[in-house]
Design a protein around this motif. Structure first.
Motif, PDB file in Angstrom:
ATOM      1  N   GLU A  71      -5.075   1.092  -6.884  1.00  9.22           N
ATOM      2  CA  GLU A  71      -5.440  -0.200  -6.305  1.00  9.22           C
ATOM      3  C   GLU A  71      -6.711  -0.106  -5.481  1.00  9.22           C
ATOM      4  O   GLU A  71      -7.047  -1.026  -4.751  1.00  9.22           O
ATOM      5  N   PHE A  87      -0.542  -9.761  -9.610  1.00  4.88           N
ATOM      6  CA  PHE A  87       0.186  -8.523  -9.316  1.00  4.88           C
ATOM      7  C   PHE A  87       1.334  -8.317 -10.299  1.00  4.88           C
ATOM      8  O   PHE A  87       1.557  -7.196 -10.782  1.00  4.88           O
ATOM      9  N   LEU A  93       1.510  -5.475  -4.902  1.00  9.36           N
ATOM     10  CA  LEU A  93       2.045  -4.946  -6.156  1.00  9.36           C
ATOM     11  C   LEU A  93       3.528  -4.628  -6.020  1.00  9.36           C
ATOM     12  O   LEU A  93       4.329  -4.935  -6.908  1.00  9.36           O
TER      13      LEU A  93
END
Length: 390
Positions: free
Chosen positions: A76, A289, A23
């Motif tokens: 996440e 992402f 990310l």
């Protein structure tokens, strides 16, 4: 209207594993800074994120610090605590996406399946079980084997136990060690998944991938899947229905079964980027992402078209006991045209721990079968065992 400036917006991520790392890598070109919260000092995301707050996922003081430094919070890992996120968001005014209510639904697989079934999403037959008699009754009704699942705490295959016969019921329940549910075992043609992004009034869906699991752990993803056009269309429709149930913006990994008679059934949902979507980094016009960053910030979503046939294989710990992470034989991957190595930066290798992945993108019309053969050769050429030459 979206305006960029320096410094740009800050995304606070609960969890700093490989998903947090990727990310942060995707956020940087967009001018977005990332701060992660993770209990492991110098976690995998730390080298590429702006900063790390070292705290447990449910540490309210830590989450409050994260919210104070971020414009938006996300997560996440499903171990994020929905109640903590809800309290912090309400008191700080920092929004959380996906919403904590969605995380609450996802946390309990039985609640998840009930809500989805009520919404008309096709799911395998399932039921709550409390003891061995319940499991045996499920085998009578569904036929054996059945899949026993921990209602909470399981992800990436953890907490899923096939029960082959009635005699295995008690041992299976003991291994799950907590509230459980049973699902009918699906006679599937293939396992597929859809990576779907829910933005501000829009959705973006990536081409479906075909997944290969072993011991309940994802090993390979092949895109495009070998499904018919009708199954692909149906899978996208199911994914759209799932997003209607989910509350909040972000990327969702939607795992599905394609049955032998061409039906599509929901397996599980991850309210975050998913292992089966790693191929998008090289194989699609945008990655899962980048889409997650865009979505949680309320920015327009990107194109999801397939660039070329793509295969992704996981690099799992092939050691008997935990040891220092050293991957041997990497040159073979680095020398292969079209191969992309992703190293997650974990300091310790454990048996079957996800340490990285390799993506192989098609060149000059290569088929998925050819790509998969090469990808498997590359995966077998590397090892974490200490008796190999560096």
């Amino acid at each position: 209207m979206t305006t960029l400036q320096t410094p740009g917006p800050t995304l606070g991520v609960v969890g700093g594993g490989q998903l947090g790392r990727m990310l942060a890598e995707a956020a940087a070109p967009l001018g977005v800074e990332v701060i992660v919260l993770d209990p492991t000092p110098d976690c995998p995301a730390a080298p590429v994120a702006r900063d790390q707050i070292v705290a447990d996922f449910d540490d309210e003081a830590g989450v409050r610090e994260l919210a104070a430094r971020a414009d938006v919070l996300t997560f996440e890992i499903e171990l994020a605590d929905q109640d903590t996120l809800e309290r912090v968001s309400e008191s700080s005014g920092t929004p959380v996406h996906p919403k904590p209510s969605t995380l609450e639904t996802i946390h309990d697989k039985l609640v998840q399946k009930r809500e989805l079934e009520q919404a008309g999403v096709p799911v395998p037959p399932f039921r709550e079980v409390e003891d061995g008699d319940d499991v045996r009754a499920a085998i009578d009704d569904y036929g054996g084997p059945v899949m026993l699942k921990a209602r909470t705490g399981g992800y990436d295959g953890r907490g899923n136990v096939p029960v082959e016969s009635k005699a295995d019921a008690e041992a299976a329940l003991e291994s799950v060690a907590g509230p459980a549910m049973v699902e009918s075992f699906v006679d599937f043609e293939r396992e597929i998944s859809v990576i779907a992004a829910k933005g501000d009034g829009e959705i973006a869906v990536f081409p479906i991938g075909e997944n290969v699991h072993e011991d309940e752990i994802l090993r390979e993803t092949i895109v495009p899947a070998g499904s018919s056009d009708a199954v692909r269309e149906r899978a996208h429709d199911v994914a759209a229905d799932v997003l209607e149930v989910m509350d909040g913006r972000g990327v969702y990994g939607i795992e599905l079964f394609e049955t032998t008679d061409g039906e599509v059934l929901l397996n599980e949902i991850a309210p975050r980027p998913h292992n089966s979507g790693h191929w998008t980094i090289e194989g699609a016009r945008s990655s899962q992402f980048e889409q997650h960053v865009r979505a949680v910030l309320g920015w327009p979503l990107a194109a999801t078209d397939l660039r070329s046939a793509t295969v992704s294989v996981n690099l799992l710990g092939d050691v008997a006991d935990p040891q220092e992470a050293r991957l041997h034989g990497v040159d073979r991957i680095l020398e292969t045209p079209g191969a992309h190595l992703h190293w997650y930066g974990k300091r310790q290798t454990r048996p079957l721990r996800k340490m990285g992945h390799v993506t192989l993108s098609g060149r000059d019309g290569e088929s998925t079968a050819e790509l998969l053969e090469t990808a498997r050769e590359l995966e077998s050429a590397v090892t974490f065992t200490t008796d190999s030459d560096p």
